[in-house]
Design an enzyme around this catalytic site. Sequence first.
Site, short mmCIF file in Angstrom:
data_model
loop_
_atom_site.label_atom_id
_atom_site.label_comp_id
_atom_site.label_asym_id
_atom_site.label_seq_id
_atom_site.Cartn_x
_atom_site.Cartn_y
_atom_site.Cartn_z
N ASP A 146 30.46 0.68 66.09
CA ASP A 146 29.78 1.32 64.97
C ASP A 146 30.19 0.69 63.64
OD1 ASP A 146 28.34 4.04 63.91
OD2 ASP A 146 30.10 3.58 62.70
N PHE A 174 26.28 5.60 62.99
CA PHE A 174 25.22 4.89 63.71
C PHE A 174 25.35 5.04 65.22
CE2 PHE A 174 24.84 2.13 59.74
CZ PHE A 174 23.82 2.93 59.25
N ASP A 175 26.54 5.31 65.72
CA ASP A 175 26.67 5.70 67.12
C ASP A 175 25.89 6.99 67.37
OD1 ASP A 175 28.07 3.85 68.67
OD2 ASP A 175 30.01 4.50 67.93
N VAL A 176 26.05 7.94 66.47
CA VAL A 176 25.36 9.22 66.62
C VAL A 176 23.85 9.04 66.50
CG1 VAL A 176 25.07 11.54 65.66
CG2 VAL A 176 27.36 10.53 65.82
N GLY A 179 22.58 7.44 69.57
CA GLY A 179 22.54 8.42 70.65
C GLY A 179 21.33 9.32 70.55
#
Length: 387
Positions: A146, A174-176, A179
């Site tokens: 991320d 940005f991971d979230v 996802g």
Amino acid sequence: MITAAPHTTPGVLDGIVVADFSRVLAGPYATMMLADMGATVIKVESPTGDDTRAWQPPVREDMATYFLSVNRNKHAIALDLRDDDDLDTAHKLLAKADVFIENWKPGGLAKFGMDPEAVAERYPELVHASITGFGTTGGAHLPGYDLLAQAASGLMDITGEPESSGQKAGVAIFDVVTGLHATVGILGALQERQRSGKGQHIAVNLMSSALSGLVNQTSAYVAGGVVPTRMGNDHPSLAPYGPFAAADQPLILGVGNDRQFRQLTTALGASELADDERYATNPARNAHRDELRATLETYLQHRPASEWVEEFRELGIPCSEVFSIAQGVEFADEIGLAPVQLTGAEKVPTVKHPIDYSRSQVAYDKAPPTLNEDRQSILEWLDAEEG
């Protein structure tokens, strides 16, 4: 025993089985969303476990709170895909699953017969979701972190004070976002499968999700040729918008139109500011934002932030105090959002699923699992299904 609906009232994804070969954050966040909505999620880990099991402190009873944040409602099994028996178990799981999600490096699953081409041929009804850092072409070799996406997308370049060198967000944002994009893609593919009877491969990556998630900032460049710059807590298109000093501490104002600005000036006892040509319209306020800030703060300095916020809220003026995470959770509880849900028989505190349904139930039935916790029940379930 593994069931498709472990909770008493069926969720919207009751009956959907997810083979979750993802790890760390983007994939596990997506699969927790699916599990909360009623899907049966089988979390497949290596014998050493998901990396986030070791991302501590902080911990709760020796389990990393990072891992706890994205792994409730899942059934866990550890498989070594280099072992023939474990690889056979993995394929049994894919044969029974509706969704297969993974975030391996591009090409990393080919030697196990679990790459997109092999999966499409062997399991044509399976929805296969792949998460990468920078796609599968020129960026395939880049690590999917991320922080790298925050740097490469421009987020760090627009975050922080103008004189700083840039700043990352306080969470792996940005991971979230990736996802969430994976979740949307999976739901769309499942809906399409109902019409066609066929699965498909969907691919999401941190970089594309980052550029999409930067919305107006990336649009400023691609549509307007403007390269956004760091503005601290100011907004490039709105004023007043950000923190303003009150008598004791800053408060947040989020004025989005001229009507709200007039309401603000009236509440401050400075209604003449709304007719001042420097401030009467949003473009004018943007052009004179520094003067406007100084003027507003001369009025705000007369009272504590909490008093202003209470009054402004009653008048419908967008505002807030600046809270810590602890205060934010407490505030959400005070306004009836029930942000903390006790999960499983162990009653592990987890953060509430963000979606409320009028008829369907969101599950909080199973605490985040220990490594390999459900191996026996999963193997029995696969054998029963096979029989």
